[in-house]
Write an enzyme that holds these catalytic residues in place. Structure first.
Site, mmCIF file in Angstrom:
data_model
loop_
_atom_site.group_PDB
_atom_site.id
_atom_site.type_symbol
_atom_site.label_atom_id
_atom_site.label_comp_id
_atom_site.label_asym_id
_atom_site.label_seq_id
_atom_site.Cartn_x
_atom_site.Cartn_y
_atom_site.Cartn_z
ATOM 1 N N GLY A 51 -13.115 6.569 -7.886
ATOM 2 C CA GLY A 51 -14.025 5.748 -7.084
ATOM 3 C C GLY A 51 -13.579 5.589 -5.651
ATOM 4 O O GLY A 51 -13.971 4.628 -4.984
ATOM 5 N N SER A 52 -12.793 6.547 -5.118
ATOM 6 C CA SER A 52 -12.277 6.394 -3.757
ATOM 7 C C SER A 52 -13.355 6.538 -2.687
ATOM 8 O O SER A 52 -13.125 6.182 -1.531
ATOM 9 C CB SER A 52 -11.157 7.409 -3.497
ATOM 10 N N MET A 53 -14.535 7.069 -3.055
ATOM 11 C CA MET A 53 -15.617 7.229 -2.074
ATOM 12 C C MET A 53 -16.796 6.286 -2.333
ATOM 13 O O MET A 53 -17.882 6.472 -1.797
ATOM 14 C CB MET A 53 -16.092 8.690 -2.059
ATOM 15 N N LYS A 97 -12.942 13.329 0.738
ATOM 16 C CA LYS A 97 -12.825 12.194 1.655
ATOM 17 C C LYS A 97 -13.720 12.446 2.871
ATOM 18 O O LYS A 97 -14.288 13.519 3.031
ATOM 19 C CB LYS A 97 -11.387 12.006 2.148
ATOM 20 N N ASN A 137 -14.125 3.869 0.117
ATOM 21 C CA ASN A 137 -13.666 2.687 -0.599
ATOM 22 C C ASN A 137 -12.273 2.326 -0.076
ATOM 23 O O ASN A 137 -11.258 2.613 -0.699
ATOM 24 C CB ASN A 137 -13.632 2.973 -2.107
#
Length: 198
Positions: free
Chosen positions: A54-56, A98, A163
């Site tokens: 869920g880093s984006m 990213k 995120n």
């Protein structure tokens, strides 16, 4: 193949029938050609990626499938705002996704939870207001934390996940070499409910 023949003093072309291949061999050739075209497209034109984290968020959700096109960066350098896939600096077998925040020669700073590039605070609605703080956790790539303001070296870009409170990015492993970028993410194509261009 056509052979000339003389009929009644006139030249006429007669088609010589080509020998028919067995049906199974026809299928083998068709399948082999299909696989070859697919591999060429995947290596040089476009490739699908499954996003495992869920880093984006909220731009790209965990489990989304994203299409990355590979043609743009053969002719042009990455630009700020583009979402890119690249080789994880910590693990060569992993591909990360990213957003490009700054390119070579630009100066990145983190001030009061905001990202500042070349003295200008970025307007980043895709972060949903989450603060962009420095990450001091030890990285396999860096021997010491990033010091700000930071000038992006030649041949590199500075990338961050949307995120900001849950993303290991250039704040953690430093600038990313342009040579490690594999594609520009252009769309979320699965699931249909998340379809969007990037």
């Amino acid at each position: 193949m056509e052979n000339p023949r003389h009929l009644n003093g006139r030249r006429k072309l007669v088609r010589v029938p080509r020998p028919k291949l067995p049906v199974w061999l026809d299928w083998v050739i068709t399948i082999a050609l299909g696989i070859g075209v697919a591999l060429l497209c995947r290596n040089f034109v476009a490739e699908p990626y499954l996003v495992p984290s869920g880093s984006m968020l909220e731009t790209i959700h965990e489990g989304d499938r994203v299409l990355g096109e590979k043609v743009t960066f053969r002719f042009d350098a990455p630009k700020r705002g583009q979402v890119v896939t690249f080789q994880d600096p910590d693990s060569a077998d992993t591909t990360l996704i990213k957003r490009v925040i700054a390119t070579e020669g630009q100066v990145v700073d983190l001030v009061d939870g905001k990202v500042v590039v070349d003295g200008q605070t970025l307007d980043e609605p895709y972060t949903l207001g989450k603060p962009s703080e420095a990450i001091y956790r030890h990285s396999k790539v860096l021997s010491e934390p990033i010091s700000y303001p930071f000038t992006v070296p030649a041949g590199c870009v500075w990338v961050m996940g949307d995120n900001r409170t849950n993303s290991l990015d250039s704040r953690y492993y430093g600038p990313v070499p342009v040579s490690s970028i594999s594609s520009r993410a252009v769309a979320i194509f699965w699931p249909p409910s998340d379809f969007a261009t990037l």
